[in-house]
Design an enzyme around this catalytic site. Sequence first.
Site, PDB file in Angstrom:
ATOM      1  N   CYS A 133      82.034 -82.449  37.377  1.00  0.00           N
ATOM      2  CA  CYS A 133      82.917 -82.565  38.462  1.00  0.00           C
ATOM      3  C   CYS A 133      82.537 -81.838  39.861  1.00  0.00           C
ATOM      4  O   CYS A 133      82.517 -80.724  39.986  1.00  0.00           O
ATOM      5  CB  CYS A 133      84.109 -81.765  37.978  1.00  0.00           C
ATOM      6  SG  CYS A 133      85.512 -81.667  39.163  1.00  0.00           S
ATOM      7  N   CYS A 136      84.963 -79.997  41.771  1.00  0.00           N
ATOM      8  CA  CYS A 136      85.264 -78.760  41.152  1.00  0.00           C
ATOM      9  C   CYS A 136      84.064 -77.601  41.625  1.00  0.00           C
ATOM     10  O   CYS A 136      84.368 -76.584  41.795  1.00  0.00           O
ATOM     11  CB  CYS A 136      85.218 -78.685  39.754  1.00  0.00           C
ATOM     12  SG  CYS A 136      86.651 -79.767  39.088  1.00  0.00           S
ATOM     13  N   ASP A 137      82.807 -78.298  41.420  1.00  0.00           N
ATOM     14  CA  ASP A 137      81.744 -77.193  41.658  1.00  0.00           C
ATOM     15  C   ASP A 137      80.606 -77.451  42.528  1.00  0.00           C
ATOM     16  O   ASP A 137      79.760 -76.614  42.767  1.00  0.00           O
ATOM     17  CB  ASP A 137      80.908 -77.474  40.086  1.00  0.00           C
ATOM     18  CG  ASP A 137      81.930 -77.073  38.806  1.00  0.00           C
ATOM     19  OD1 ASP A 137      82.551 -75.973  39.217  1.00  0.00           O
ATOM     20  OD2 ASP A 137      81.562 -77.587  37.825  1.00  0.00           O
TER      21      ASP A 137
END
Length: 321
Positions: A133, A136-137
Amino acid sequence: MRQLIIIGSGPAGYTAAIYAARAQLQPLLIASSVEAGGELMNTTEVENFPGFPEGIQGPELMMSMQQQAERFGTEVVYDDVVRLELDGDVKKVTLGSGVTHEAQAVIFATGSAYRKLGLSDEERLSGRGVSWCATCDGFFFKEKVIAVVGGGDSAMEEATFLSRFGSKVVVIHRKDTLRASKIMQERAFNDPKIEFVWNSEVVGITGTDAVTGLILRDTVDGSERELEVGGLFIAIGNDARTHLVHGQLDLTTEGTIAVDGRSSKTSLTGVFAAGDVIDPHYRQAVTAAGSGTVAALDAEHYLAQLGDSVVAEAEEIVAAH
């Protein structure tokens, strides 16, 4: 018989439980025996969930959600659903232990699973340079060389997003052409920070405590070489966890559970769905949580109407006699 059973223990399931429990529905939540908490249990720092300006660890966030749901009366059972009978007024949920629970309504929030490469070091380095992701990261890979595996729209979207952070993004694809849409291909090709490695597949990930490189195999001649990278994003698709409802609930062409508009109502009365299992596009913790809210409210309204109809039927019987 219970009023409501919730299947799934990710952000959608626990948010639905919080709302349902506060509405005095006393929900039973079935969490997996081995994957309780969903994908966030494999995530380290979560910085994009509202309310945590300093970020929060994924497992800590899920534990807090569970505690909040239990505080209002949710009962959590750690077991796996092996069979569902969703047609009719009484829904039956059978667990691996052999116990069958009955309820008037069910919320299905089993999420989705990222497709993986199947490498031994993939799990070991998850959260330590291996991710599924970018949203997300991506922030954690500033000025690093980042690899993206895949050739579809999701891979191109991940690559273009990651180019904001990385010093270079290397897209690795096992063929010499992409399957992504033309506009997504052009966007990636026109990004000066994105490079392509064609006819290659990842067969190994190097690094002890963090990703330091990849072992690539040429899909044409079989030769292998090492590529130094600081992160690996795997974008080869994901699958909604719908195997339990095949043949019972209508699915979309993308394989997610079909719902009515922006509601959580499925093709069966009294059955609601929430989170990634209905969402092929966004797949974020916060959108899943919002979806869980919708499902809980829909279930609450359904159960209230069900109660009103039972009372009305009873009054008609009394009046008839």
